[in-house]
Motif scaffolding. Structure first.
Motif, PDB file in Angstrom:
ATOM      1  N   PRO A  96       0.826  -1.214   0.000  1.00  0.00           N
ATOM      2  CA  PRO A  96       0.000   0.000   0.000  1.00  0.00           C
ATOM      3  C   PRO A  96       0.858   1.261   0.000  1.00  0.00           C
ATOM      4  CG  PRO A  96      -0.794  -1.583   1.626  1.00  0.00           C
ATOM      5  CD  PRO A  96       0.517  -2.097   1.136  1.00  0.00           C
ATOM      6  N   LEU A  97       0.320   2.301  -0.600  1.00  0.00           N
ATOM      7  CA  LEU A  97       1.037   3.571  -0.703  1.00  0.00           C
ATOM      8  C   LEU A  97       1.427   4.113   0.677  1.00  0.00           C
ATOM      9  CD1 LEU A  97       2.050   5.847  -2.529  1.00  0.00           C
ATOM     10  CD2 LEU A  97      -0.235   6.844  -2.446  1.00  0.00           C
ATOM     11  N   VAL A 141       2.719  -1.962 -19.029  1.00  0.00           N
ATOM     12  CA  VAL A 141       1.371  -1.398 -19.074  1.00  0.00           C
ATOM     13  C   VAL A 141       1.139  -0.480 -17.884  1.00  0.00           C
ATOM     14  CG1 VAL A 141       0.332  -3.259 -20.423  1.00  0.00           C
ATOM     15  CG2 VAL A 141       0.396  -3.444 -17.926  1.00  0.00           C
ATOM     16  N   ALA A 142       1.910  -0.681 -16.821  1.00  0.00           N
ATOM     17  CA  ALA A 142       1.829   0.191 -15.649  1.00  0.00           C
ATOM     18  C   ALA A 142       2.342   1.592 -15.939  1.00  0.00           C
ATOM     19  CB  ALA A 142       2.616  -0.409 -14.483  1.00  0.00           C
ATOM     20  N   GLY A 143       2.920   1.797 -17.105  1.00  0.00           N
ATOM     21  CA  GLY A 143       3.318   3.134 -17.519  1.00  0.00           C
ATOM     22  C   GLY A 143       2.164   3.948 -18.075  1.00  0.00           C
ATOM     23  N   PRO A 148      -3.219  -0.697  -7.939  1.00  0.00           N
ATOM     24  CA  PRO A 148      -3.185  -0.615  -6.474  1.00  0.00           C
ATOM     25  C   PRO A 148      -2.087  -1.493  -5.894  1.00  0.00           C
ATOM     26  CG  PRO A 148      -5.070  -1.915  -7.215  1.00  0.00           C
ATOM     27  CD  PRO A 148      -4.482  -1.282  -8.434  1.00  0.00           C
ATOM     28  N   GLY A 149      -1.390  -0.938  -4.921  1.00  0.00           N
ATOM     29  CA  GLY A 149      -0.317  -1.689  -4.274  1.00  0.00           C
ATOM     30  C   GLY A 149       1.029  -1.576  -4.963  1.00  0.00           C
ATOM     31  N   ALA A 150       1.090  -0.818  -6.070  1.00  0.00           N
ATOM     32  CA  ALA A 150       2.341  -0.712  -6.824  1.00  0.00           C
ATOM     33  C   ALA A 150       2.602   0.719  -7.261  1.00  0.00           C
ATOM     34  CB  ALA A 150       2.301  -1.646  -8.033  1.00  0.00           C
ATOM     35  N   ALA A 151       2.279   1.672  -6.399  1.00  0.00           N
ATOM     36  CA  ALA A 151       2.341   3.077  -6.796  1.00  0.00           C
ATOM     37  C   ALA A 151       3.732   3.516  -7.221  1.00  0.00           C
ATOM     38  CB  ALA A 151       1.845   3.958  -5.640  1.00  0.00           C
ATOM     39  N   VAL A 152       4.759   3.094  -6.503  1.00  0.00           N
ATOM     40  CA  VAL A 152       6.115   3.529  -6.826  1.00  0.00           C
ATOM     41  C   VAL A 152       6.554   2.930  -8.159  1.00  0.00           C
ATOM     42  CG1 VAL A 152       8.520   3.502  -6.077  1.00  0.00           C
ATOM     43  CG2 VAL A 152       6.694   3.871  -4.411  1.00  0.00           C
ATOM     44  N   TYR A 153       6.300   1.646  -8.343  1.00  0.00           N
ATOM     45  CA  TYR A 153       6.628   1.001  -9.620  1.00  0.00           C
ATOM     46  C   TYR A 153       5.879   1.658 -10.772  1.00  0.00           C
ATOM     47  CZ  TYR A 153       6.794  -2.613 -13.241  1.00  0.00           C
ATOM     48  OH  TYR A 153       6.961  -3.284 -14.429  1.00  0.00           O
ATOM     49  N   PHE A 194       6.030 -10.391  -7.863  1.00  0.00           N
ATOM     50  CA  PHE A 194       4.926  -9.425  -7.806  1.00  0.00           C
ATOM     51  C   PHE A 194       3.674 -10.052  -7.208  1.00  0.00           C
ATOM     52  CE2 PHE A 194       1.648  -6.607  -9.459  1.00  0.00           C
ATOM     53  CZ  PHE A 194       2.253  -5.353  -9.397  1.00  0.00           C
ATOM     54  N   THR A 195       3.435 -11.311  -7.532  1.00  0.00           N
ATOM     55  CA  THR A 195       2.227 -11.998  -7.059  1.00  0.00           C
ATOM     56  C   THR A 195       2.468 -12.810  -5.793  1.00  0.00           C
ATOM     57  OG1 THR A 195       2.701 -13.930  -8.457  1.00  0.00           O
ATOM     58  CG2 THR A 195       1.333 -12.180  -9.398  1.00  0.00           C
TER      59      THR A 195
END
Length: 249
Positions: A96-97, A141-143, A148-153, A194-195
């Protein structure tokens, strides 16, 4: 790709490794790079067994002196640099952020953003005077969307997309193209991390893909080869999603 000189960062596993073999099968001369000397030297030997020229050069993309030396040694060894694939990256600490730390931000951005910036800087230093070259940055695709849960990445990959477009505009008139690929969920060790390595986690990631399956590293490698080839001469500043339709929804 015959006689092309190709440099791949983050080449020792996953997408980078698959891309190295794909270029080798097309008879490119290769420099593969990463932080583990033993793994890198073993990879270079495997590539040479396919009949291509291949060298391993150890480098950490977070450090400019190492990136500069990596590019200069590539040119010293092969005389030029035709293609660069900037694949070195990390997912960082997922969570979480409100639990994110400065240390995780720094570690993630130093590899995913600073590493790409330094690589672009020194690759373009060679390619622009040459008047030709292709650079492919490995984004995600996160670009393009949040997760959720990957804000920094996610933020780091948005930055890679911005670097790609800006570099492409700076280089467009020189004959150098800069693009990105944006993989969706791909079967790699990074996806396992990641999972959490759970089947439930993989099932959730699969549920996000309209095609109904996870992608594989060979599919990503072939997209990189296409963008770096003379079959894509008018494509620059783009991010090609390899995602089974994930971003289409």
């Amino acid at each position: 790709m015959t006689s092309q000189v190709v440099l791949i960062t983050g080449a020792l596993a996953g997408i980078g490794r698959a891309t190295a073999f794909a270029f080798a099968r097309d008879h490119a001369s290769l420099v593969v790079s990463g932080r583990n000397k033993d793994t890198g030297q073993a990879l270079a030997a495997e590539l040479r067994d396919l009949g291509t020229q291949a060298e391993f050069i150890q480098a950490d993309v977070r450090h400019e002196d190492e990136v500069r030396a990596l590019v200069d040694q590539t040119v010293t060894r092969f005389g030029r640099l035709d293609v660069a694939v900037n694949n070195a990256g990390t997912e960082g600490r997922i969570g979480p952020l409100v639990e994110q730390t400065i240390e995780n931000y720094t570690a993630t951005f130093d590899t995913n953003v600073l590493g790409v910036l330094l690589s672009l800087k020194h690759q373009l230093r060679i390619m622009l005077p040459q008047g030709h070259g292709n650079i492919v940055n490995v984004s995600s695709v996160a670009g393009s969307v949040g997760f959720p849960g990957a804000a920094v990445y996610v933020a780091s990959k948005h930055a890679v997309e911005g670097l790609t477009r800006s570099a492409a505009l700076e280089a467009a008139k020189s004959g150098v193209r800069v693009n990105a690929i944006a993989p969706g969920p791909i079967v790699t060790a990074m996806l396992d991390r990641f999972t959490g390595g759970s089947e439930a986690g993989k099932s959730f990631m699969t549920s996000l893909v309209p095609a109904g399956r996870l992608g594989n590293v060979e599919e990503v490698a072939q997209a990189i080869l296409f963008l770096a080839s003379d079959k894509a001469p008018f494509i620059t500043g783009q991010s090609l999603a390899i995602d089974g339709g994930t971003l289409a929804g």
